[in-house]
Design an enzyme around this catalytic site. Sequence first.
Site, PDB file in Angstrom:
ATOM      1  N   PHE A  34       0.817  -1.207   0.000  1.00 31.57           N
ATOM      2  CA  PHE A  34       0.000   0.000   0.000  1.00 31.57           C
ATOM      3  C   PHE A  34       0.853   1.259   0.000  1.00 31.57           C
ATOM      4  CE2 PHE A  34      -3.120  -2.968   1.977  1.00 31.57           C
ATOM      5  CZ  PHE A  34      -4.157  -2.788   1.069  1.00 31.57           C
ATOM      6  N   VAL A 100      15.913  -6.386  -2.360  1.00 30.17           N
ATOM      7  CA  VAL A 100      16.954  -5.457  -1.903  1.00 30.17           C
ATOM      8  C   VAL A 100      17.629  -6.055  -0.680  1.00 30.17           C
ATOM      9  CG1 VAL A 100      17.441  -3.164  -1.000  1.00 30.17           C
ATOM     10  CG2 VAL A 100      15.754  -3.450  -2.828  1.00 30.17           C
ATOM     11  N   GLU A 196     -10.069 -12.929  12.862  1.00 25.47           N
ATOM     12  CA  GLU A 196     -10.735 -13.178  11.589  1.00 25.47           C
ATOM     13  C   GLU A 196     -10.476 -14.587  11.090  1.00 25.47           C
ATOM     14  OE1 GLU A 196     -10.908  -8.551  10.011  1.00 25.47           O
ATOM     15  OE2 GLU A 196      -9.285  -9.862   9.290  1.00 25.47           O
TER      16      GLU A 196
END
Length: 444
Positions: A34, A100, A196
């Site tokens: 995001f 990286v 959840e």
Amino acid sequence: MTSTIPLEAPAPMLHLTPRLPPGQKHVIVIGGGFAGLNAAKSLARDSRVQVTLIDQRNHHLFQPLLYQVATAGLRPSDIAVPIRAQFTGMRNVGVHLGRVRQVGLQEKWVEVEDDSGHAVRASYDFLVLACGAQHSYFGRSEWEAHAPGLKTLEQATEIRRRILSAFEQAENEFDPERQRALLNFVVVGGGPTGVELAGAIADIARTVLVKDFRRINPSSARVLLVEAGARLLPAFTEDLSHRAARDLTELGVEVRTSSRVTAVDAEGIQIGDERIEAGNVFWGAGVEADKLTRVLGAELDRAGRVKVSADLSIPGFPDAFVVGDAAHIDIGGQVIPGLAPAAIQSGHWAARNIVASIDGRPRVPFRYRDKGIMATIGKHRAIAQTGSLRLTGFIAWVAWLFVHVLYLIGFKNRVTVFLEWTWSYLFAKRGARLITQRDWKLRA
């Protein structure tokens, strides 16, 4: 002074952006989550910037719905989109597939390794580090093999394989004790992921699989949610936390708070002196920043997040920014939570400050807009809070559906997920109940 461990043989410099026009700046964005994706999209609007987005995977993943993939509610492609597809037509954005390994803050380079192990270096004018977070096993990394976390598509499909395989193996098992253990599911961690996931496992056992087997009763599966703290979902108010625990109990989940797991193995878990046999253990008990933050030489918090300045840059290195789950952002004594809205906002803000630096304008300290938090507890149940507003039950669940569909990237994914959820709601069916094998080779 360099911020990295010296290398015996420096990797060759990689010219990802050769022959930049005069005045154009090269910005490297590490991570396509995001934060990184939104930073790159914001920077792409400025023709004076050439962006190179580096990620070890070729897709952007909507992590809040990973548990739906893990419990066969959605397919992997429903919550993942190719990163390159997000920049079609944007000539000043390049995407590089690689991991990286090192960052030279003083010299302004990053070292990237591809799948073959070949390493190269790329220089930058500005850096946005958005490498995200991973599950923390609190120094017991050997537990991961027995209790996978839920941060990647690979982990989600492995959890799905384990859940569905457990019911298949129990159907073929004649030893009652072994059969009972196979149908014991332990979820460690009472945060949103654990809540959840536990609720979804209970739901699939009691409403989806209940008529599909002949020798076992899937609804007899024991789902145990273990939390070391005094209550579930500590980021929520106490009344909402208790409501979530009550909803889980009504779904058939056994909630254990103030219970610290002291051992995990292939056969179950240990809580103090108590042994619990379980065919499946899943981990959601803590997170820490990606290990890349540890090579920076910057100040970190206990979770490995970089303590950034007010403008989101690394103290002492104004051209390097850290955003999203890898950043420890303290505003007025409050640390910004590791949520998608926070990551999106910090990515945009870092891009804004980079453009300000190019313009010669002063940077603006990060301002976080709290959009609230939500968690779903099985079908029809959820909790949500934003400011003084509190939602529970069906209304909160509908709000949760709307918000998550809204945040999905791509019109096709939004429509697909909405249709999948509608079908599941009306008919108690899940269309992604595939048991995939870990071994890709065909066996004779």
